[in-house]
Design a protein around this motif. Structure first.
Motif, PDB file in Angstrom:
ATOM      1  N   LEU A   1      -3.522   3.697  -5.919  1.00  0.00           N
ATOM      2  CA  LEU A   1      -2.184   2.927  -5.537  1.00  0.00           C
ATOM      3  C   LEU A   1      -2.600   1.856  -4.335  1.00  0.00           C
ATOM      4  O   LEU A   1      -2.279   0.810  -4.426  1.00  0.00           O
ATOM      5  CB  LEU A   1      -1.324   3.582  -5.037  1.00  0.00           C
ATOM      6  CG  LEU A   1      -0.497   4.342  -6.305  1.00  0.00           C
ATOM      7  CD1 LEU A   1       0.575   5.385  -5.510  1.00  0.00           C
ATOM      8  CD2 LEU A   1       0.242   3.523  -6.983  1.00  0.00           C
ATOM      9  N   ALA A   2      -3.431   2.211  -3.516  1.00  0.00           N
ATOM     10  CA  ALA A   2      -3.887   1.060  -2.403  1.00  0.00           C
ATOM     11  C   ALA A   2      -4.685   0.001  -2.842  1.00  0.00           C
ATOM     12  O   ALA A   2      -4.522  -1.025  -2.596  1.00  0.00           O
ATOM     13  CB  ALA A   2      -4.820   2.133  -1.384  1.00  0.00           C
ATOM     14  N   LEU A   3      -5.441   0.497  -4.070  1.00  0.00           N
ATOM     15  CA  LEU A   3      -6.277  -0.517  -4.834  1.00  0.00           C
ATOM     16  C   LEU A   3      -5.541  -1.672  -5.280  1.00  0.00           C
ATOM     17  O   LEU A   3      -5.961  -2.736  -5.429  1.00  0.00           O
ATOM     18  CB  LEU A   3      -7.520  -0.048  -5.814  1.00  0.00           C
ATOM     19  CG  LEU A   3      -8.417  -0.828  -6.434  1.00  0.00           C
ATOM     20  CD1 LEU A   3      -9.232  -1.345  -5.603  1.00  0.00           C
ATOM     21  CD2 LEU A   3      -8.871  -0.013  -7.499  1.00  0.00           C
ATOM     22  N   VAL A   4      -4.596  -1.289  -5.806  1.00  0.00           N
ATOM     23  CA  VAL A   4      -3.676  -2.368  -6.617  1.00  0.00           C
ATOM     24  C   VAL A   4      -2.573  -2.577  -5.453  1.00  0.00           C
ATOM     25  O   VAL A   4      -1.452  -3.368  -6.088  1.00  0.00           O
ATOM     26  CB  VAL A   4      -3.083  -1.800  -7.863  1.00  0.00           C
ATOM     27  CG1 VAL A   4      -4.048  -1.270  -8.908  1.00  0.00           C
ATOM     28  CG2 VAL A   4      -2.120  -0.548  -7.692  1.00  0.00           C
ATOM     29  N   GLN A   5      -2.478  -2.518  -4.177  1.00  0.00           N
ATOM     30  CA  GLN A   5      -1.757  -2.790  -3.241  1.00  0.00           C
ATOM     31  C   GLN A   5      -0.206  -2.397  -3.297  1.00  0.00           C
ATOM     32  O   GLN A   5       0.544  -3.009  -3.087  1.00  0.00           O
ATOM     33  CB  GLN A   5      -1.702  -4.284  -3.109  1.00  0.00           C
ATOM     34  CG  GLN A   5      -3.118  -4.924  -3.041  1.00  0.00           C
ATOM     35  CD  GLN A   5      -3.235  -6.514  -3.118  1.00  0.00           C
ATOM     36  OE1 GLN A   5      -2.196  -7.243  -2.658  1.00  0.00           O
ATOM     37  NE2 GLN A   5      -4.457  -7.034  -3.252  1.00  0.00           N
ATOM     38  N   LEU A   6       0.006  -0.827  -3.512  1.00  0.00           N
ATOM     39  CA  LEU A   6       0.911  -0.455  -3.749  1.00  0.00           C
ATOM     40  C   LEU A   6       1.133   0.761  -3.009  1.00  0.00           C
ATOM     41  O   LEU A   6       1.955   1.834  -3.472  1.00  0.00           O
ATOM     42  CB  LEU A   6       1.318  -0.300  -5.408  1.00  0.00           C
ATOM     43  CG  LEU A   6       1.984  -1.250  -6.022  1.00  0.00           C
ATOM     44  CD1 LEU A   6       2.128  -0.951  -7.680  1.00  0.00           C
ATOM     45  CD2 LEU A   6       3.259  -2.141  -5.544  1.00  0.00           C
ATOM     46  N   ALA A   7       0.507   1.143  -2.079  1.00  0.00           N
ATOM     47  CA  ALA A   7       0.212   2.458  -1.233  1.00  0.00           C
ATOM     48  C   ALA A   7       1.779   2.619  -0.711  1.00  0.00           C
ATOM     49  O   ALA A   7       2.201   3.924  -0.816  1.00  0.00           O
ATOM     50  CB  ALA A   7      -0.587   2.353  -0.081  1.00  0.00           C
ATOM     51  N   GLU A   8       2.624   1.778  -0.383  1.00  0.00           N
ATOM     52  CA  GLU A   8       4.027   2.177   0.038  1.00  0.00           C
ATOM     53  C   GLU A   8       5.022   2.480  -0.838  1.00  0.00           C
ATOM     54  O   GLU A   8       6.086   3.005  -0.720  1.00  0.00           O
ATOM     55  CB  GLU A   8       4.554   0.830   1.029  1.00  0.00           C
ATOM     56  CG  GLU A   8       5.021  -0.290  -0.066  1.00  0.00           C
ATOM     57  CD  GLU A   8       3.904  -1.044  -0.474  1.00  0.00           C
ATOM     58  OE1 GLU A   8       4.345  -2.091  -1.127  1.00  0.00           O
ATOM     59  OE2 GLU A   8       2.823  -0.831  -0.396  1.00  0.00           O
ATOM     60  N   LYS A   9       4.637   2.262  -2.109  1.00  0.00           N
ATOM     61  CA  LYS A   9       5.463   2.687  -3.274  1.00  0.00           C
ATOM     62  C   LYS A   9       5.184   4.082  -4.095  1.00  0.00           C
ATOM     63  O   LYS A   9       5.680   4.159  -5.077  1.00  0.00           O
ATOM     64  CB  LYS A   9       5.474   1.636  -4.223  1.00  0.00           C
ATOM     65  CG  LYS A   9       5.832   0.296  -3.612  1.00  0.00           C
ATOM     66  CD  LYS A   9       7.408   0.277  -3.549  1.00  0.00           C
ATOM     67  CE  LYS A   9       7.809  -1.348  -2.993  1.00  0.00           C
ATOM     68  NZ  LYS A   9       9.616  -1.229  -2.698  1.00  0.00           N
ATOM     69  N   ALA A  10       4.176   4.715  -3.488  1.00  0.00           N
ATOM     70  CA  ALA A  10       3.831   5.898  -4.228  1.00  0.00           C
ATOM     71  C   ALA A  10       4.996   6.914  -4.678  1.00  0.00           C
ATOM     72  O   ALA A  10       4.795   7.701  -5.450  1.00  0.00           O
ATOM     73  CB  ALA A  10       2.920   6.629  -3.028  1.00  0.00           C
ATOM     74  N   ASP A  11       6.077   6.862  -3.921  1.00  0.00           N
ATOM     75  CA  ASP A  11       7.161   7.957  -3.969  1.00  0.00           C
ATOM     76  C   ASP A  11       8.031   7.244  -4.810  1.00  0.00           C
ATOM     77  O   ASP A  11       9.306   7.867  -5.241  1.00  0.00           O
ATOM     78  CB  ASP A  11       7.620   8.552  -2.851  1.00  0.00           C
ATOM     79  CG  ASP A  11       6.631   9.326  -1.988  1.00  0.00           C
ATOM     80  OD1 ASP A  11       5.807  10.195  -2.745  1.00  0.00           O
ATOM     81  OD2 ASP A  11       6.550   9.363  -1.044  1.00  0.00           O
ATOM     82  N   ALA A  12       8.103   6.010  -5.226  1.00  0.00           N
ATOM     83  CA  ALA A  12       8.961   5.184  -6.077  1.00  0.00           C
ATOM     84  C   ALA A  12       8.863   5.624  -7.603  1.00  0.00           C
ATOM     85  O   ALA A  12       7.753   5.712  -8.224  1.00  0.00           O
ATOM     86  CB  ALA A  12       9.026   3.688  -5.914  1.00  0.00           C
ATOM     87  N   LYS A  13       9.891   5.797  -8.437  1.00  0.00           N
ATOM     88  CA  LYS A  13      10.019   5.949  -9.736  1.00  0.00           C
ATOM     89  C   LYS A  13      10.077   4.666 -10.363  1.00  0.00           C
ATOM     90  O   LYS A  13      10.270   3.447  -9.438  1.00  0.00           O
ATOM     91  CB  LYS A  13      11.236   6.600 -10.218  1.00  0.00           C
ATOM     92  CG  LYS A  13      11.057   8.364  -9.715  1.00  0.00           C
ATOM     93  CD  LYS A  13      12.190   9.101 -10.219  1.00  0.00           C
ATOM     94  CE  LYS A  13      11.838  10.537  -9.884  1.00  0.00           C
ATOM     95  NZ  LYS A  13      12.922  11.613 -10.446  1.00  0.00           N
ATOM     96  N   PRO A  14       9.554   4.474 -11.579  1.00  0.00           N
ATOM     97  CA  PRO A  14       9.525   3.229 -12.116  1.00  0.00           C
ATOM     98  C   PRO A  14      10.607   2.301 -12.136  1.00  0.00           C
ATOM     99  O   PRO A  14      10.667   1.144 -11.907  1.00  0.00           O
ATOM    100  CB  PRO A  14       9.126   3.546 -13.756  1.00  0.00           C
ATOM    101  CG  PRO A  14       8.479   4.766 -13.631  1.00  0.00           C
ATOM    102  CD  PRO A  14       9.106   5.514 -12.459  1.00  0.00           C
ATOM    103  N   GLY A  15      11.711   2.922 -12.158  1.00  0.00           N
ATOM    104  CA  GLY A  15      13.357   2.324 -12.056  1.00  0.00           C
ATOM    105  C   GLY A  15      13.361   1.202 -10.752  1.00  0.00           C
ATOM    106  O   GLY A  15      14.380   0.732 -10.771  1.00  0.00           O
ATOM    107  N   GLN A  16      12.515   1.851  -9.824  1.00  0.00           N
ATOM    108  CA  GLN A  16      12.785   1.369  -8.367  1.00  0.00           C
ATOM    109  C   GLN A  16      11.687   0.420  -8.130  1.00  0.00           C
ATOM    110  O   GLN A  16      11.936   0.003  -7.026  1.00  0.00           O
ATOM    111  CB  GLN A  16      12.610   2.572  -7.476  1.00  0.00           C
ATOM    112  CG  GLN A  16      13.736   3.732  -7.414  1.00  0.00           C
ATOM    113  CD  GLN A  16      13.565   4.845  -6.930  1.00  0.00           C
ATOM    114  OE1 GLN A  16      12.368   5.483  -6.773  1.00  0.00           O
ATOM    115  NE2 GLN A  16      14.445   5.236  -5.793  1.00  0.00           N
TER     116      GLN A  16
END
Length: 225
Positions: free
Chosen positions: A130-145
């Protein structure tokens, strides 16, 4: 000898027979350089997706050969073929195919579990991806979010679960607006700079212009430059 990570020789694919026979590919000789950013382009119905399925070992040719990272795949059984796909190729498609009831991290952890990564390592590796694709802060988000671009970046992270040398993508930005497309392309170009071979089927001339290797398909054959 060229360092081609994927190579085909006289590759053909036919569907149907008799009056319904369709020759989707008609003798394709192709080399995709290791470490390239390759775009496969051409009109709809002329063989792009068929070629993608064959070089990704998702389908078997009617004739000719496909070599993936030096291995000719024609003689492989289904189990060996599935193992080769899992090891060598990460797939990303136009529709994200994320599990809607799982978080971004859990979607990647599921892929890691299927790839044989131990439970103790799954969360750490998922967070690294997730950090590699620059989404570390979205780890706990579900797809709808998540936005469309963010969902596709999670799908890319999931495709990297086995650290494959090749990312093979079918219209990965086809459902995205221009801003989300830019997000995804930035990630793909960075992965390519890090050594991944990126192969992208696209209708977009703008995306194709960013490739360093272009494959043009028309009437089941490759066109010249």
């Amino acid at each position: 000898m060229s360092d081609a990570i994927i190579r085909t020789e006289n590759l053909t694919k036919e569907y149907g027979r008799g009056a319904t026979l369709t020759r989707a590919l008609r003798g394709v000789d192709l080399e995709i350089p290791r470490g390239s950013f390759t775009c496969i382009v051409g009109p709809s119905g002329h063989g792009k997706s068929t070629l993608m399925h064959l070089i990704g070992a998702l389908d078997r040719p009617s004739g000719g050969s496909v070599h993936i990272d030096g291995q000719e795949i024609a003689g492989l059984g289904e189990k060996a073929l599935a193992a080769l796909r899992a090891e060598k190729i990460g797939f990303v498609f136009q529709f994200f195919n994320l599990l809607q009831n799982l978080t971004a991290r859990e979607n990647i952890e599921t892929a890691l579990m299927l790839a044989g990564v131990g439970e103790a390592r799954q969360r750490q590796r998922a967070d690294e991806l997730l950090a590699l694709v620059q989404l570390a802060e979205k780890a706990d988000a579900k797809p709808g979010q998540l936005s469309g671009g963010q969902q596709q970046r999670v799908a890319i992270a999931r495709a990297l679960a086995n650290d494959p040398p090749v990312l093979l993508m079918d219209e990965p930005t086809g459902n995205l607006d221009s801003s989300a497309e830019a997000e995804v392309m930035a990630v793909l170009e960075e992965l390519n700079r890090q050594g991944k071979t990126v192969i992208l089927v696209t209708h977009s001339g703008e995306i194709a212009a960013r490739a360093n290797h272009l494959v043009r398909v028309r009437d089941g054959l490759l066109e010249g430059p």
